[in-house]
Design a protein around this motif. Structure first.
Motif, PDB file in Angstrom:
ATOM      1  N   ILE A  39       3.208   8.903  -1.844  1.00 54.07           N
ATOM      2  CA  ILE A  39       3.685   8.217  -0.681  1.00 54.07           C
ATOM      3  C   ILE A  39       4.935   8.756  -0.468  1.00 54.07           C
ATOM      4  O   ILE A  39       5.178   8.887   0.947  1.00 54.07           O
ATOM      5  N   GLU A  40       5.814   9.328  -1.253  1.00 58.47           N
ATOM      6  CA  GLU A  40       6.824  10.071  -0.956  1.00 58.47           C
ATOM      7  C   GLU A  40       6.603  11.363  -0.131  1.00 58.47           C
ATOM      8  O   GLU A  40       7.497  11.567   1.132  1.00 58.47           O
ATOM      9  N   ALA A  41       5.550  11.949  -0.172  1.00 58.61           N
ATOM     10  CA  ALA A  41       5.043  13.149   0.585  1.00 58.61           C
ATOM     11  C   ALA A  41       4.488  12.563   1.992  1.00 58.61           C
ATOM     12  O   ALA A  41       5.097  13.429   2.807  1.00 58.61           O
TER      13      ALA A  41
ATOM     14  N   ALA B 102      -6.850   1.213  -8.359  1.00 60.54           N
ATOM     15  CA  ALA B 102      -7.505   0.875  -6.788  1.00 60.54           C
ATOM     16  C   ALA B 102      -6.496   0.424  -6.012  1.00 60.54           C
ATOM     17  O   ALA B 102      -6.401   0.959  -4.698  1.00 60.54           O
ATOM     18  N   MET B 103      -5.695  -0.229  -6.551  1.00 54.51           N
ATOM     19  CA  MET B 103      -4.312  -0.631  -5.397  1.00 54.51           C
ATOM     20  C   MET B 103      -3.719   0.444  -5.332  1.00 54.51           C
ATOM     21  O   MET B 103      -2.998   0.694  -4.286  1.00 54.51           O
ATOM     22  N   CYS B 104      -3.508   1.440  -6.105  1.00 54.87           N
ATOM     23  CA  CYS B 104      -2.743   2.682  -5.946  1.00 54.87           C
ATOM     24  C   CYS B 104      -3.193   3.413  -4.878  1.00 54.87           C
ATOM     25  O   CYS B 104      -2.658   4.040  -4.086  1.00 54.87           O
TER      26      CYS B 104
ATOM     27  N   HIS C 173       5.566   0.249   0.131  1.00 52.74           N
ATOM     28  CA  HIS C 173       4.502   0.841  -0.657  1.00 52.74           C
ATOM     29  C   HIS C 173       4.900   1.645  -1.824  1.00 52.74           C
ATOM     30  O   HIS C 173       4.363   1.655  -3.058  1.00 52.74           O
ATOM     31  N   LEU C 174       5.863   2.215  -1.551  1.00 56.84           N
ATOM     32  CA  LEU C 174       6.751   3.029  -2.643  1.00 56.84           C
ATOM     33  C   LEU C 174       7.223   2.098  -3.688  1.00 56.84           C
ATOM     34  O   LEU C 174       6.795   2.575  -5.029  1.00 56.84           O
ATOM     35  N   ILE C 175       7.739   1.037  -3.620  1.00 54.50           N
ATOM     36  CA  ILE C 175       8.254   0.095  -4.709  1.00 54.50           C
ATOM     37  C   ILE C 175       6.894  -0.569  -5.329  1.00 54.50           C
ATOM     38  O   ILE C 175       6.974  -0.686  -6.316  1.00 54.50           O
ATOM     39  N   SER C 176       5.828  -0.824  -4.613  1.00 57.80           N
ATOM     40  CA  SER C 176       4.717  -1.321  -4.993  1.00 57.80           C
ATOM     41  C   SER C 176       3.972  -0.330  -6.055  1.00 57.80           C
ATOM     42  O   SER C 176       3.786  -0.496  -7.275  1.00 57.80           O
ATOM     43  N   ALA C 177       4.057   0.866  -5.705  1.00 55.21           N
ATOM     44  CA  ALA C 177       3.372   1.903  -6.704  1.00 55.21           C
ATOM     45  C   ALA C 177       4.352   2.052  -7.874  1.00 55.21           C
ATOM     46  O   ALA C 177       3.734   2.173  -9.147  1.00 55.21           O
ATOM     47  N   LYS C 178       5.621   1.942  -7.749  1.00 57.17           N
ATOM     48  CA  LYS C 178       6.654   1.798  -9.062  1.00 57.17           C
ATOM     49  C   LYS C 178       6.303   0.725  -9.937  1.00 57.17           C
ATOM     50  O   LYS C 178       6.210   0.846 -10.903  1.00 57.17           O
TER      51      LYS C 178
ATOM     52  N   GLU D  63       0.919   7.540 -11.947  1.00 57.63           N
ATOM     53  CA  GLU D  63       1.856   8.567 -12.276  1.00 57.63           C
ATOM     54  C   GLU D  63       2.047   9.445 -10.803  1.00 57.63           C
ATOM     55  O   GLU D  63       2.877  10.197 -10.442  1.00 57.63           O
ATOM     56  N   ARG D  64       0.841   9.639 -10.042  1.00 59.02           N
ATOM     57  CA  ARG D  64       0.831  10.263  -8.767  1.00 59.02           C
ATOM     58  C   ARG D  64       1.236   9.462  -7.414  1.00 59.02           C
ATOM     59  O   ARG D  64       1.525  10.003  -6.628  1.00 59.02           O
ATOM     60  N   ALA D  65       1.053   8.315  -7.406  1.00 53.09           N
ATOM     61  CA  ALA D  65       0.943   7.397  -6.330  1.00 53.09           C
ATOM     62  C   ALA D  65       2.432   7.455  -5.787  1.00 53.09           C
ATOM     63  O   ALA D  65       2.612   7.455  -4.462  1.00 53.09           O
TER      64      ALA D  65
END
Length: 376
Positions: free
Chosen positions: A324-326, A241-243, A345-350, A318-320
């Protein structure tokens, strides 16, 4: 406070407190203790704790809605909040009245932060391989070992701690114990300098003949492992859900930017390449939400959520990052400006890709169910 009122309070808190300050919290490389206490004052710590214990007794699906919405502003903040409220809800169900009379009210009020200590420097996904040892003594247990990668380790003074009572028994020997950081035998480890995730307060602690009274044993050998795995399934779903929240915010900013920025005489969003790219993001976001909701329903109904939780977390984490990059790409170099928060956000997803089991471990859980669920 009902679910609708709670979520509206949370949205207002996100807009007024979290969004304006999240970048500064990360720049200062600290946990936002004052804001977490403000969240407690607003009632956000009372999410799942039963009404009779001073909470709101709201559902797991409400928890998922909170996680998605708050992550739109700052994933580390909601991760820290959720992990504290998890302990309040857990202790409200123990048979020890002292836990409910002392610890639970202090957690709900923000006077006491809490955490769950499963992982160790040498044991993460291989949870049965933990080496923190619990030895039975008169009146209780002595714990010795080291815990690592613990959310809120920087600020928490109360830990639901897992230790091995019988190394020869494997997972059947794992028990859970309540550890108070203010007592003798506890040493806090310096918090980790976690890029983009300082708000999580990740760190660890060492125990040296730390005494836990029998009344502070939360689960005996075997029971501790089972409760941990149940909690991990729930965590995998709220991580998904966070993703979704991270991707939703990135998509919102990319679409808004594309609608107002012009190139070659028309808005960027009118150009097929960008429009199709964001259409892909929107579609995958809805798939992410659907998998998360399906797993959440199973958690709420007490069903077997192992496979669905793993699928939700696998797909989301896997997709987040790519999604986010897109969105950043759709905004060009502007997508990298700190004011948009997409770099955070990008780092958080990682980070979320490693919490509560890596993508590889999710494949193991899903793979173990293939014959049962997908073979006729």
């Amino acid at each position: 406070m009902n679910a609708e009122e709670y979520l509206e309070t949370a949205r207002r808190f996100r807009r007024e407190i979290v969004e304006p300050n999240a970048a500064q919290w990360e720049a200062e490389k600290r946990q936002p203790v004052a804001a977490l206490k403000q969240a407690a004052d607003a009632g956000l710590m009372r999410l799942e704790t039963p009404v009779e214990a001073g909470g709101f007794g709201l559902s797991f699906l409400t928890k998922l809605a909170l996680c998605e919405d708050m992550s739109r502003a700052d994933m580390p903040f909601i991760f820290a909040l959720i992990n504290t409220q998890n302990v309040a809800a857990r202790l409200s169900a123990t048979p020890n009245p002292a836990h409910q009379a002392d610890y639970v009210p202090r957690i709900l009020s923000g006077d006491l932060f809490a955490a769950t200590a499963l992982s160790e420097p040498g044991a993460g996904s291989d949870f049965a391989g933990i080496t923190t040892r619990a030895t039975k003594v008169d009146g209780g247990w002595e714990l010795t070992g080291e815990k690592g990668w613990i959310t809120n380790a920087e600020i928490a003074n109360l830990f639901v701690t897992y230790a091995q009572c019988d190394p020869d028994a494997g997972w059947r020997g794992v028990g859970s114990f309540l550890v108070d950081a203010t007592r003798s035998g506890f040493t806090r480890v310096e918090p980790y300098a976690l890029s983009g995730g300082h708000g999580i307060g990740a760190g660890g602690f060492k125990l040296d003949s730390y005494f836990v009274a029998d009344e502070d044993v939360l689960g005996g050998p075997g029971d501790g492992f089972k409760s941990a795995m149940s909690g991990v399934n729930g965590a995998r779903v709220y991580v998904a859900a966070m993703c979704a929240g991270l991707v939703a915010d990135a998509l919102n900013k990319a679409v808004s930017y594309g609608a107002t920025r012009t190139a070659f005489g028309e808005p960027l969003l009118n150009h097929q390449g960008l429009k199709w790219s964001l259409a892909d993001v929107a579609t995958e976001l809805e798939a992410m939400r659907t998998l998360t909701h399906a797993a959440g329903v199973l958690i709420e109904e007490g069903g077997d959520a192992v496979t669905r939780a793993a699928q939700a977390k696998k797909f989301a984490t896997e997709r987040a990052v790519s999604l986010i990059e897109a969105c950043i790409q759709a905004m060009g170099a502007n997508g990298l400006r700190e004011e948009h928060g997409l770099g955070r956000h990008l780092i958080s997803a990682k980070i979320l890709g490693y919490t509560d089991g890596s993508i590889e471990m999710m494949n193991e859980r899903i793979g173990a169910a293939l014959q049962k669920e997908y073979a006729s």
